[in-house]
Design a protein around this motif. Sequence first.
Motif, mmCIF file in Angstrom:
data_model
loop_
_atom_site.group_PDB
_atom_site.id
_atom_site.type_symbol
_atom_site.label_atom_id
_atom_site.label_comp_id
_atom_site.label_asym_id
_atom_site.label_seq_id
_atom_site.Cartn_x
_atom_site.Cartn_y
_atom_site.Cartn_z
ATOM 1 N N LEU A 1 -8.004 3.433 2.236
ATOM 2 C CA LEU A 1 -7.135 3.083 1.113
ATOM 3 C C LEU A 1 -7.848 3.279 -0.217
ATOM 4 O O LEU A 1 -7.274 3.814 -1.176
ATOM 5 C CB LEU A 1 -6.674 1.630 1.262
ATOM 6 N N TRP A 2 -9.115 2.854 -0.284
ATOM 7 C CA TRP A 2 -9.890 3.022 -1.520
ATOM 8 C C TRP A 2 -10.073 4.498 -1.861
ATOM 9 O O TRP A 2 -9.964 4.896 -3.026
ATOM 10 C CB TRP A 2 -11.253 2.340 -1.379
ATOM 11 N N ARG B 1 -2.567 -5.063 10.658
ATOM 12 C CA ARG B 1 -2.226 -6.069 9.657
ATOM 13 C C ARG B 1 -1.054 -6.938 10.072
ATOM 14 O O ARG B 1 -0.813 -7.971 9.469
ATOM 15 C CB ARG B 1 -1.891 -5.398 8.318
ATOM 16 N N ASN C 1 -10.304 -0.908 5.042
ATOM 17 C CA ASN C 1 -9.689 -0.533 3.769
ATOM 18 C C ASN C 1 -10.376 0.651 3.085
ATOM 19 O O ASN C 1 -9.949 1.046 1.995
ATOM 20 C CB ASN C 1 -9.667 -1.725 2.823
ATOM 21 N N THR D 1 -6.386 -8.497 3.445
ATOM 22 C CA THR D 1 -6.771 -8.263 4.837
ATOM 23 C C THR D 1 -7.738 -9.336 5.318
ATOM 24 O O THR D 1 -7.615 -9.854 6.439
ATOM 25 C CB THR D 1 -7.431 -6.873 4.981
ATOM 26 N N THR E 1 -12.951 -5.913 7.358
ATOM 27 C CA THR E 1 -12.052 -5.775 6.206
ATOM 28 C C THR E 1 -12.448 -4.584 5.345
ATOM 29 O O THR E 1 -11.600 -3.772 4.948
ATOM 30 C CB THR E 1 -12.072 -7.061 5.365
ATOM 31 N N SER F 1 0.810 -1.212 0.000
ATOM 32 C CA SER F 1 0.000 0.000 0.000
ATOM 33 C C SER F 1 0.844 1.263 0.000
ATOM 34 O O SER F 1 0.324 2.347 -0.176
ATOM 35 C CB SER F 1 -0.934 0.008 1.214
ATOM 36 N N THR G 1 -7.602 -5.340 -0.137
ATOM 37 C CA THR G 1 -8.789 -5.633 0.678
ATOM 38 C C THR G 1 -8.929 -7.129 0.922
ATOM 39 O O THR G 1 -9.178 -7.569 2.055
ATOM 40 C CB THR G 1 -10.051 -5.096 -0.028
#
Length: 313
Positions: A160-161, A205, A157, A112, A153, A5, A109
């Motif tokens: 991040l998206w 994580r 995330n 995870t 999950t 990431s 995703t």
Amino acid sequence: MANISRTEIRYNDSNDLNPNSQQSGHETIAWMSTVIAICGVFGNILGAVVLHRMQKTNSGVRLLKYLSLVDVILLVLVFLSLTSQLCNSHVARAVCAIFDPFAYLFAMTLYTFEIYLTVLIAIQRCIAIALPFKSGSFLRVINKALGAIAVFTVAFNVPLWLAFWPRPYWNPDLNMQLFNQDQHGGFLGKDGFKVYIGPIVLVFRCVIPLTILITCNIILTISRRRQNSGNGQTWNKGFTALVMAITTMSVVTHVVSAVDLLLWEIDSGTTTADFIQISVLLITINCSTNFIFYCSFGKIFRQNFKLFFRPNN
């Protein structure tokens, strides 16, 4: 993939130092990962089919089947991403440009989910060992546990998206509209996103899964020694060894990811892309070795695997 990431943030800076000397090594690791991913896809598909025949009322076998299916999707994403990068044709570059931004987000995703699914498998085995007469009730909560992991999950995330959501642009070289990942921090902002991608990702994580997996492995090791000294069932012994092998491989992968995240924090994002490549290779191996573990430690799995090729039986 726990550390990928940050690839978009630091990859270019690390490669600018000496791109020609690093290209050969990166391609070698990429080819290795591609070959392993192909083998892993077929192995996990066979494993999922055999485990589906075996699952019946065993929650542990059912979770292993889900793990194989998740690993298949992850390996397909890795395979498509790596092969599109290794091929230099016009079509391959177009596919890479279209596919990679979305595949990256889906892979992160899904990975995870895979991490905590492995944790759930380890916990289930510990419950089966410590409370064998109540382990059957775990079947009633397995769907709820999987649902909780799925919700976590997705929620985990979301930053991040939003930060890496692909944006359309016109590529004059390929003469088509493509997508790129323009990292901008999302609703967290750049400073908030750095905190998310550093300490928060490190804890959720790496640290938490590592702590649980190591604890479960210690419990399983002690229980397996007791089984060897007693009259434990062959299935329980073999299944315990199988889960220990899977969780140990996951622990090794997470240690590497944790080291990379720590280096990222200490060096302020100056760690090399070589470490990322090695981490991706280890993650690919982690997702591809389940079938080997099934065959090595699962006597009943081997028996069902042989029956799979004997339809008359």
